[in-house]
Scaffold this motif. Structure first.
Motif, PDB file in Angstrom:
ATOM      1  N   PRO A  94       0.657  -1.617   0.279  1.00 58.25           N
ATOM      2  CA  PRO A  94       0.136  -0.213  -0.099  1.00 58.25           C
ATOM      3  C   PRO A  94       0.533   1.809   0.019  1.00 58.25           C
ATOM      4  CG  PRO A  94      -1.061  -1.571   1.557  1.00 58.25           C
ATOM      5  CD  PRO A  94       0.691  -2.479   1.312  1.00 58.25           C
ATOM      6  N   THR A  95       0.707   2.696  -0.286  1.00 54.21           N
ATOM      7  CA  THR A  95       1.126   3.655   0.047  1.00 54.21           C
ATOM      8  C   THR A  95       1.663   3.432   1.022  1.00 54.21           C
ATOM      9  OG1 THR A  95      -0.926   4.326  -2.207  1.00 54.21           O
ATOM     10  CG2 THR A  95       0.416   6.181  -0.859  1.00 54.21           C
ATOM     11  N   GLY A  96       2.797   4.610   1.065  1.00 52.11           N
ATOM     12  CA  GLY A  96       3.128   4.632   2.286  1.00 52.11           C
ATOM     13  C   GLY A  96       4.237   3.235   3.063  1.00 52.11           C
ATOM     14  N   TRP A  97       3.682   2.330   2.548  1.00 52.06           N
ATOM     15  CA  TRP A  97       4.766   1.529   3.274  1.00 52.06           C
ATOM     16  C   TRP A  97       6.624   1.210   2.904  1.00 52.06           C
ATOM     17  CZ3 TRP A  97       2.884  -3.064   6.118  1.00 52.06           C
ATOM     18  CH2 TRP A  97       1.679  -2.315   7.079  1.00 52.06           C
ATOM     19  N   LEU A  98       6.725   0.945   3.862  1.00 50.63           N
ATOM     20  CA  LEU A  98       8.015   0.377   3.790  1.00 50.63           C
ATOM     21  C   LEU A  98       8.200  -0.985   3.687  1.00 50.63           C
ATOM     22  CD1 LEU A  98       9.922   2.709   6.649  1.00 50.63           C
ATOM     23  CD2 LEU A  98       9.163   3.725   3.702  1.00 50.63           C
ATOM     24  N   SER A  99      10.075  -1.197   3.166  1.00 49.52           N
ATOM     25  CA  SER A  99       9.654  -3.266   3.133  1.00 49.52           C
ATOM     26  C   SER A  99      11.279  -3.023   3.460  1.00 49.52           C
ATOM     27  CB  SER A  99       9.821  -3.297   1.586  1.00 49.52           C
ATOM     28  OG  SER A  99      10.638  -2.696   1.107  1.00 49.52           O
ATOM     29  N   GLY A 100      11.442  -4.703   4.066  1.00 52.35           N
ATOM     30  CA  GLY A 100      13.078  -4.743   4.246  1.00 52.35           C
ATOM     31  C   GLY A 100      12.933  -4.731   6.169  1.00 52.35           C
ATOM     32  N   ARG A 101      14.089  -4.822   6.536  1.00 52.21           N
ATOM     33  CA  ARG A 101      14.218  -4.824   8.276  1.00 52.21           C
ATOM     34  C   ARG A 101      14.681  -4.061   8.636  1.00 52.21           C
ATOM     35  NH1 ARG A 101      12.988 -10.251   9.881  1.00 52.21           N
ATOM     36  NH2 ARG A 101      13.150 -11.947   7.996  1.00 52.21           N
ATOM     37  N   PHE A 102      14.674  -3.453   9.817  1.00 51.62           N
ATOM     38  CA  PHE A 102      15.752  -2.726  10.655  1.00 51.62           C
ATOM     39  C   PHE A 102      16.686  -2.278   9.640  1.00 51.62           C
ATOM     40  CE2 PHE A 102      17.634   0.176  13.451  1.00 51.62           C
ATOM     41  CZ  PHE A 102      17.201   0.643  13.595  1.00 51.62           C
ATOM     42  N   GLY A 103      17.306  -0.683  10.274  1.00 52.17           N
ATOM     43  CA  GLY A 103      18.537  -0.717   9.599  1.00 52.17           C
ATOM     44  C   GLY A 103      19.025   0.652   9.505  1.00 52.17           C
ATOM     45  N   PRO A 104      19.960   1.136   8.773  1.00 50.15           N
ATOM     46  CA  PRO A 104      20.961   1.941   8.765  1.00 50.15           C
ATOM     47  C   PRO A 104      19.368   3.423   8.745  1.00 50.15           C
ATOM     48  CG  PRO A 104      22.131   0.951   8.398  1.00 50.15           C
ATOM     49  CD  PRO A 104      21.540   0.737   8.793  1.00 50.15           C
ATOM     50  N   GLU A 105      18.937   2.938   7.100  1.00 50.46           N
ATOM     51  CA  GLU A 105      17.918   3.612   6.316  1.00 50.46           C
ATOM     52  C   GLU A 105      16.879   3.854   6.884  1.00 50.46           C
ATOM     53  OE1 GLU A 105      15.467   3.875   2.505  1.00 50.46           O
ATOM     54  OE2 GLU A 105      16.996   2.586   2.513  1.00 50.46           O
ATOM     55  N   HIS A 106      15.898   3.332   7.456  1.00 47.16           N
ATOM     56  CA  HIS A 106      15.705   3.245   9.040  1.00 47.16           C
ATOM     57  C   HIS A 106      15.107   3.911   9.959  1.00 47.16           C
ATOM     58  CE1 HIS A 106      13.204  -0.687   7.318  1.00 47.16           C
ATOM     59  NE2 HIS A 106      13.210  -0.074   5.988  1.00 47.16           N
ATOM     60  N   LEU A 107      16.527   3.602  10.474  1.00 49.93           N
ATOM     61  CA  LEU A 107      17.332   5.019  11.840  1.00 49.93           C
ATOM     62  C   LEU A 107      17.366   6.451  11.078  1.00 49.93           C
ATOM     63  CD1 LEU A 107      17.926   4.836  14.920  1.00 49.93           C
ATOM     64  CD2 LEU A 107      19.913   4.512  14.060  1.00 49.93           C
ATOM     65  N   ARG A 108      17.366   7.070  10.352  1.00 48.93           N
ATOM     66  CA  ARG A 108      17.799   7.717  10.386  1.00 48.93           C
ATOM     67  C   ARG A 108      15.974   8.485   9.769  1.00 48.93           C
ATOM     68  NH1 ARG A 108      22.368   6.079   6.686  1.00 48.93           N
ATOM     69  NH2 ARG A 108      20.646   5.678   5.564  1.00 48.93           N
ATOM     70  N   ARG A 109      15.138   7.571   9.181  1.00 50.86           N
ATOM     71  CA  ARG A 109      13.953   8.223   8.874  1.00 50.86           C
ATOM     72  C   ARG A 109      13.251   8.599  10.369  1.00 50.86           C
ATOM     73  NH1 ARG A 109      11.358   6.591   3.649  1.00 50.86           N
ATOM     74  NH2 ARG A 109       9.182   7.488   5.034  1.00 50.86           N
ATOM     75  N   ALA A 110      13.386   8.215  10.940  1.00 49.47           N
ATOM     76  CA  ALA A 110      12.696   7.366  12.973  1.00 49.47           C
ATOM     77  C   ALA A 110      13.411   8.465  13.428  1.00 49.47           C
ATOM     78  CB  ALA A 110      12.887   6.223  13.588  1.00 49.47           C
ATOM     79  N   LEU A 111      14.561   9.130  13.244  1.00 46.67           N
ATOM     80  CA  LEU A 111      15.611   9.344  14.112  1.00 46.67           C
ATOM     81  C   LEU A 111      15.936  10.317  13.256  1.00 46.67           C
ATOM     82  CD1 LEU A 111      15.784  10.389  17.430  1.00 46.67           C
ATOM     83  CD2 LEU A 111      17.711   8.847  17.888  1.00 46.67           C
ATOM     84  N   PRO A 112      15.821  11.861  12.916  1.00 47.79           N
ATOM     85  CA  PRO A 112      16.374  12.735  12.220  1.00 47.79           C
ATOM     86  C   PRO A 112      17.954  12.998  12.658  1.00 47.79           C
ATOM     87  CG  PRO A 112      14.508  13.140  12.190  1.00 47.79           C
ATOM     88  CD  PRO A 112      14.433  12.377  12.411  1.00 47.79           C
ATOM     89  N   GLU A 113      17.338  13.805  13.905  1.00 44.71           N
ATOM     90  CA  GLU A 113      18.489  14.582  14.907  1.00 44.71           C
ATOM     91  C   GLU A 113      18.591  13.877  15.978  1.00 44.71           C
ATOM     92  OE1 GLU A 113      18.482  18.760  16.802  1.00 44.71           O
ATOM     93  OE2 GLU A 113      16.549  18.440  14.947  1.00 44.71           O
ATOM     94  N   ASP A 114      19.502  13.175  16.916  1.00 41.77           N
ATOM     95  CA  ASP A 114      20.035  12.734  17.918  1.00 41.77           C
ATOM     96  C   ASP A 114      20.284  13.564  19.134  1.00 41.77           C
ATOM     97  OD1 ASP A 114      20.981  11.247  19.345  1.00 41.77           O
ATOM     98  OD2 ASP A 114      23.410  11.050  18.627  1.00 41.77           O
TER      99      ASP A 114
END
Length: 385
Positions: free
Chosen positions: A235-255
């Motif tokens: 569906p529109t907006g869904w991501l695929s795959g397992r957790f990794g650096p790319e997903h982490l950057r999407r979730a936490l763009p600023e530390d």
């Protein structure tokens, strides 16, 4: 001449609540329990009125939802003895199945805001789960279940709330972090909230409509849905795959000024922890295993004899948790969550060492208390069971 009798009536109405409060205080005394013997006052109150209690907590089922074939969501109205909970905590639910009382731990999935008068539990049905299968088949409105006081002080939202909150979950690990999301939005939290959730495919997403409604109503909330095994078009907006650096950057763009939480299968939790370590992130990460990680099998040279001292039984260690080995030997130790959370399976170690099946750590000193649901024997071991 006008009458003033009627307007004065409301001033006398609080007497009933005061009398009820006095009765509750009298019932909640050692003398009342002694007079009620051999059972407690709550035992008799449960027979007379299940919604009455002075010490124990019970919950009346107000609503039952079957979101899919292997889950059931219960909305409970607790007795007045319920103190409320913090988002991320868990409770022990007890229910009688074929005349035997069984207990299991679940994390509430509803809001912990003080204005919420109900407790919502979303329960994943396991093929061998006595309690989950019973509730899936038999839970109904008006039914009462037992509840413990809320437990767990580590996996909860910090106070004061940080500006940015990252919530990561996988599968049925959604429940405590969904509670956090709902609590934050009910409180009117205006900081950034990212909810990152992993499922095998869109059909397995629990609370899909609830998440969509929250995201639509709160412009500070971002929901990232990820399919890990879906082969078809997403569906529109869904991501695929397992957790990794790319997903982490999407979730936490600023530390900065942030807090992160992860709950789910062991592999997901370890991936998130590793990504935080490798990235050198300063954001505090709290985690909870919803299922134990996969550890290497025990070296056969590390296996020995397990002695259950109180039962005068011995079995050969096979690397499984002591709780499973005790049950296979016909014993029935007290237990709840089977995940090392509720502490109800604690047992004293008399001799030997054990491996923590959550971390792989080997430890143990005579007289120490161990959680037998997540402790496997290393060499010869004796426990007080």
């Amino acid at each position: 001449m006008t009458s003033t009798a009627a307007p004065d009536r409301p001033a006398t109405q609080p007497r009933a609540p005061r009398r009820r409060a006095l009765a509750e205080r009298l019932l909640d005394t050692p003398l009342a329990d002694a007079l009620a013997g051999p059972h407690t006052v709550d035992h008799y109150l449960e027979i007379l009125r299940p919604d009455w209690a002075v010490k124990r907590v019970r919950g009346e089922i107000l609503d039952v939802r079957h979101q899919n074939e292997d889950s059931v969501t219960l909305t409970l109205r607790p007795t007045v003895t319920w103190p409320g909970f913090q988002a991320g905590q868990h409770v022990e639910l007890s229910v009688d199945v074929d005349g035997v009382r069984h207990r299991r731990c679940y994390s509430p999935s509803g809001s912990a805001d003080h204005r919420t008068r109900t407790v919502e539990l979303t329960i994943r049905v396991h093929p061998q789960g006595v309690v989950s299968r019973h509730l899936k088949a038999h839970a109904r409105r008006g039914m009462f279940v037992g509840l413990s006081l809320p437990r767990g002080e580590e996996f909860v939202l910090p106070t004061p709330r940080p500006r940015r909150v990252v919530l990561i979950s996988g599968g049925s690990g959604i429940t405590p972090v969904l509670s956090m999301l709902r609590t934050l939005t009910d409180e009117g939290h205006r900081g950034e909230i990212v909810f990152l959730h992993y499922v095998r495919g869109p059909r397995e997403l629990l609370h899909a409509d609830d998440l969509a409604a929250i995201e639509a109503a709160h412009d500070n909330v971002t929901v990232l849905r990820v399919a890990t095994r879906e082969a078809g078009e997403l569906p529109t907006g869904w991501l695929s795959g397992r957790f990794g650096p790319e997903h982490l950057r999407r979730a936490l763009p600023e530390d900065a000024d942030a807090a992160a939480f992860v709950c789910g299968p062991g592999a997901l939790v370890e991936s998130v922890r590793e990504a935080f370590r490798e990235g050198g992130l300063t954001t505090p990460l709290r985690y909870e295993h919803f299922a134990p990680p996969e550890l290497p099998e025990m070296d056969p040279d590390q296996l020995g004899t397990v002695t259950f001292a109180a039962s005068d039984q011995q079995v050969e260690g096979d690397g499984r948790p002591l709780l499973e080995q005790a049950e296979a030997a016909g014993l029935r130790p007290e237990h709840g969550c089977r995940m090392g959370i509720c502490m109800s399976c604690k047992c004293r170690l008399q001799h030997g060492q054990v491996r923590d099946t959550l971390t792989g750590e080997i430890h143990g000193t005579p007289g120490a208390e161990i959680r037998i649901c997540v402790a496997a024997a290393v060499g010869d071991v004796t426990v007080e069971l």
